[in-house]
Structure formats: C-alpha cells, structure tokens
Design a protein around this motif. Sequence first.
Motif, short mmCIF file in Angstrom:
data_model
loop_
_atom_site.label_atom_id
_atom_site.label_comp_id
_atom_site.label_asym_id
_atom_site.label_seq_id
_atom_site.Cartn_x
_atom_site.Cartn_y
_atom_site.Cartn_z
N PHE A 1 -13.90 -3.44 0.27
CA PHE A 1 -13.70 -3.85 -1.12
C PHE A 1 -13.71 -2.64 -2.05
CE2 PHE A 1 -18.15 -3.32 -2.29
CZ PHE A 1 -18.82 -3.52 -1.09
N GLN B 1 0.84 -1.20 0.00
CA GLN B 1 0.00 0.00 0.00
C GLN B 1 0.88 1.25 0.00
OE1 GLN B 1 -3.35 0.01 2.62
NE2 GLN B 1 -3.78 -2.15 2.35
N ILE C 1 -10.45 0.28 -16.09
CA ILE C 1 -10.84 1.18 -14.99
C ILE C 1 -10.66 2.65 -15.39
CG2 ILE C 1 -8.54 1.17 -13.89
CD1 ILE C 1 -9.98 1.12 -11.17
N ALA D 1 -14.73 -6.99 10.16
CA ALA D 1 -14.66 -5.88 9.22
C ALA D 1 -14.46 -6.46 7.82
CB ALA D 1 -13.49 -4.96 9.57
N PHE D 2 -14.93 -5.73 6.84
CA PHE D 2 -14.57 -6.09 5.46
C PHE D 2 -14.50 -4.82 4.62
CE2 PHE D 2 -19.19 -6.78 5.79
CZ PHE D 2 -19.71 -6.15 4.66
N HIS E 1 -6.54 3.13 2.09
CA HIS E 1 -7.75 2.33 2.20
C HIS E 1 -8.73 3.05 3.14
CE1 HIS E 1 -5.55 -0.22 5.58
NE2 HIS E 1 -5.26 1.05 5.64
N PHE F 1 -4.57 -6.15 10.29
CA PHE F 1 -5.57 -5.66 11.25
C PHE F 1 -6.72 -6.63 11.48
CE2 PHE F 1 -7.94 -4.16 7.53
CZ PHE F 1 -6.89 -3.93 6.63
N PHE G 1 -8.97 5.42 -6.30
CA PHE G 1 -10.16 4.60 -6.53
C PHE G 1 -11.02 4.68 -5.28
CE2 PHE G 1 -8.55 0.92 -4.07
CZ PHE G 1 -7.19 1.20 -4.05
N THR H 1 -6.68 -2.42 -14.59
CA THR H 1 -7.39 -2.78 -13.36
C THR H 1 -6.88 -2.02 -12.13
OG1 THR H 1 -5.90 -4.65 -13.16
CG2 THR H 1 -8.08 -5.10 -14.09
N GLY I 1 -11.23 -7.78 1.04
CA GLY I 1 -10.70 -8.46 2.20
C GLY I 1 -11.65 -8.36 3.39
N CYS I 2 -11.47 -9.28 4.36
CA CYS I 2 -12.32 -9.27 5.54
C CYS I 2 -11.65 -10.04 6.66
CB CYS I 2 -13.69 -9.89 5.23
SG CYS I 2 -13.60 -11.63 4.79
N GLU J 1 0.48 3.55 -7.60
CA GLU J 1 0.40 2.33 -8.42
C GLU J 1 0.94 2.59 -9.81
OE1 GLU J 1 -0.78 -0.59 -7.73
OE2 GLU J 1 -2.43 -0.47 -6.30
C1 YSA Z 1 -9.45 -6.10 4.63
C2 YSA Z 1 -9.83 -6.60 5.87
C3 YSA Z 1 -10.73 -5.86 6.63
O1 YSA Z 1 -11.08 -6.32 7.88
C4 YSA Z 1 -11.25 -4.65 6.16
C5 YSA Z 1 -10.84 -4.18 4.92
C6 YSA Z 1 -9.94 -4.90 4.17
C7 YSA Z 1 -9.50 -4.37 2.84
C8 YSA Z 1 -8.17 -3.66 2.94
N1 YSA Z 1 -8.28 -2.39 3.65
C9 YSA Z 1 -7.61 -3.39 1.55
O2 YSA Z 1 -7.49 -2.24 1.12
N2 YSA Z 1 -7.34 -4.49 0.86
S1 YSA Z 1 -6.79 -4.48 -0.66
O3 YSA Z 1 -5.53 -3.78 -0.72
O4 YSA Z 1 -6.76 -5.84 -1.13
O5 YSA Z 1 -7.84 -3.67 -1.50
C10 YSA Z 1 -9.22 -4.02 -1.46
C11 YSA Z 1 -9.82 -3.90 -2.84
O6 YSA Z 1 -9.56 -2.59 -3.38
C12 YSA Z 1 -9.23 -4.84 -3.88
O7 YSA Z 1 -9.85 -6.10 -3.79
C13 YSA Z 1 -9.53 -4.14 -5.17
O8 YSA Z 1 -10.88 -4.39 -5.56
C14 YSA Z 1 -9.44 -2.70 -4.77
N3 YSA Z 1 -8.18 -2.12 -5.21
C15 YSA Z 1 -6.95 -2.24 -4.63
N4 YSA Z 1 -6.02 -1.55 -5.30
C16 YSA Z 1 -6.66 -0.96 -6.35
C17 YSA Z 1 -8.03 -1.33 -6.30
N5 YSA Z 1 -8.92 -0.88 -7.19
C18 YSA Z 1 -8.46 -0.08 -8.16
N6 YSA Z 1 -7.18 0.33 -8.30
C19 YSA Z 1 -6.25 -0.08 -7.42
N7 YSA Z 1 -5.00 0.35 -7.52
#
Ligand code: YSA
Length: 329
Positions: free
Chosen positions: A296, A150, A311, A293-294, A164, A246, A202, A197, A272-273, A192
């Motif tokens: 997306f 991240q 995207i 928590a989750f 996030h 977390f 976002f 994608t 994620g969750c 990024e």
């Molecule tokens: C996980 C657990 C929890 O208890 C609560 C929340 C989470 C999610 C965590 N905060 C997170 O950000 N996970 S992630 O890095 O995998 O991103 C989640 C979603 O954001 C991805 O599945 C994807 O759909 C989207 N995403 C990530 N990077 C992106 C993106 N969408 C567009 N452009 C990007 N660069």
Amino acid sequence: MDHDEALTAIASAPDARALQDLRVRLLGKKGAITEQLRGLAALDPEARRTVGRELHERKSALEAAIEARKGALERAALEARLAAERVDLTLPGPRVPAGGHHLLTQVTHRLLDVFRSLGYDVAVGPELEDDHHNFEALNFPPEHPARDAQDTFWTTDGRLLRTHTSPMQVRYMRERTPPLKVVVPGRVFRNEAVDATHEAQFHQLEALVVGERVTMADLRGAITEMATALLGTGTRTRLQPSYFPFVEPGAEFAIWWTHPKTGREEWLELGGCGMVHPNVFRAVGYENVTGFAFGFGIERLAMVRTGVTDIRDLYRGDVRVLEQFRGVA
Ligand code: YSA
C-alpha cells in the motif's frame, strides 16, 4: 583661587576635560603657579628660597591631586562600562530550533515497529530495477495490459525506476528458503500526471509471507493485526475482489476507521493484496508452498491520518507545513 580651592576644584572635577582645563589654568605655560614661579626672579635671594620652596611644594601637591583625580575618573569610567556591558550568564541561551523526522519517515517507522513486533523481517531493495523483477517475474508478460497502469521512467540501457515494492518479493525469495515473513518499505516511481493524490515518486510498504499452509485467512489476519496495532482493538478490515497479475485471488483491502479530522466513520482503502500466484513461485523456484502479499501507499496513510489533502505538500519542503507534523505518527 587659593591653594585649598584649587585642590577642592581638582577633587571634584566632573570629567577628564574639566581636569585638563584646571591643569592648564594652574600649571600650564600661563598658569597661576607658573606665573608665580616666574615672579620669583624679582625677589631677594632669601625670600626667593622660602617662597620658591613653598611654590614647588604647592605645585607637587597640585600635580599629585590631578593624577589622583585622573585615576579616579578613569576607574569610574571603566566601572560604568563594565556595568553597561555586564552579561548575565544565568540567562537561558538562544534556542536552536530542533529538527524532526518528516511525516512520511514517522509513519514508515511506526509501520516497521508494528511489523517487527509481529515477527517480520525488514528488507530494502533497489530503486533502479530491471524489467524481469518489476514485471516479468511478477507475471506481467510483455504486452500485458496491466503494465499500462504502471508506466514508469526507463534508462537508455533498458532498466527502469521500479513502479512498486513488489519486485523485492522476487529478490527476497530467491535469496532465502521458506518459511519467511518480510516487509519492504521504499520509494517507487510512476510516469503519472501529478495531481493532489498522485505523485511521480511516492512510497509503498510491501508485506510477504510464505510457508507450507499459508491461507487467505492468514492474509486477513495479518491485515487486521496491522490495523489493530495502528488504530486499536476491534478495528474492522475489508477485502474486495480485485486484479493484480502476481496474486490469485487478488483483492483490495480497507480499514474501518474514524477519520481524525472529520470524525466520520468510513472505509479507508489502503492498497492491494492476495495469494501469491503460482507463476511467481515458479519464477523463484519455490514448490509446495503458499503465501500471501499485500502492498500500500505510505503517503495515502499519512495523508488521511493528518488531514493533508494534497500529496504535493509532503514534498515541497515548506517548513510551515512540515513543522505541524512533529511526533504525530
Ligand atoms: C498488490 C498485491 C500484492 O500481493 C502486493 C502488493 C500489491 C500492490 C501493488 N504492487 C501496487 O502497486 N498496487 S497499486 O498500483 O494499486 O498501488 C498501491 C497503492 O500505492 C495505491 O493504493 C495508492 O495508495 C498508492 N499509489 C499508487 N499510485 C500512486 C500512489 N500514491 C501516490 N501517487 C501515486 N501516483
């Protein structure tokens, strides 16, 4: 031409120019009547009086006829112009193109409707965050390798654009006491390499539920309820083990659905969750509670729902793309 012929010619003069010609021919300096009036001088007084009166009467009659014809021609011209410029007020006016919500706004509103109907509060947080809320309090210590996934943009005073929506878990819990149920929609940022994608900005939707005996079964239930509200009864969901600092245990979740464009049935990986990590509860001062928590990506959900494959098309502002998504979510 005699007097009657002159009157007929005046009454049927086709336009102002023909009428003016007649006026000149009859009443102008060298006109017929003028010539005749000049000839009066050669007559004896008695004849001059009679012929003179008669000539003057004819002259007045011709002048009156010319004026009458002039008025008639002017009225006819005006009527013709009014007819040509006639406006039909009953015709429909020009259509003003109606605007509409962007596809991402529509999907976000739809999601919020679903969660509000399930009793969740809706909160929003700052896009400019600090390291503590974005990482530390979420159990990403400095130098933790999970930070690498991240990477983001930093300000010169050490703050960052949130990567996030999860930092709002910390902010929201610190402001409240459990039990609580909240969803947080919002814009997030990552450093990024942008491709079809991945964008550098976002949107995500975060959900957090905390209470005395909240379990993984509740997490599964909440995800299934969301999926059912979005896609209908009987929708299946899947959790697969994964790692986020977390949550413990952590998982990725997916929804079984029929792709609207290809018609294929498949798992749609959404985000994620997991169960909120004890270190996160410690950071906000909560004891004797559990929670899930989750979170997306909203773009991902919007793209698979509509068949958008890049995207970047969601951010180009091209009306030809955007107007295809009126009222789709
Ligand atoms: C996980 C657990 C929890 O208890 C609560 C929340 C989470 C999610 C965590 N905060 C997170 O950000 N996970 S992630 O890095 O995998 O991103 C989640 C979603 O954001 C991805 O599945 C994807 O759909 C989207 N995403 C990530 N990077 C992106 C993106 N969408 C567009 N452009 C990007 N660069």
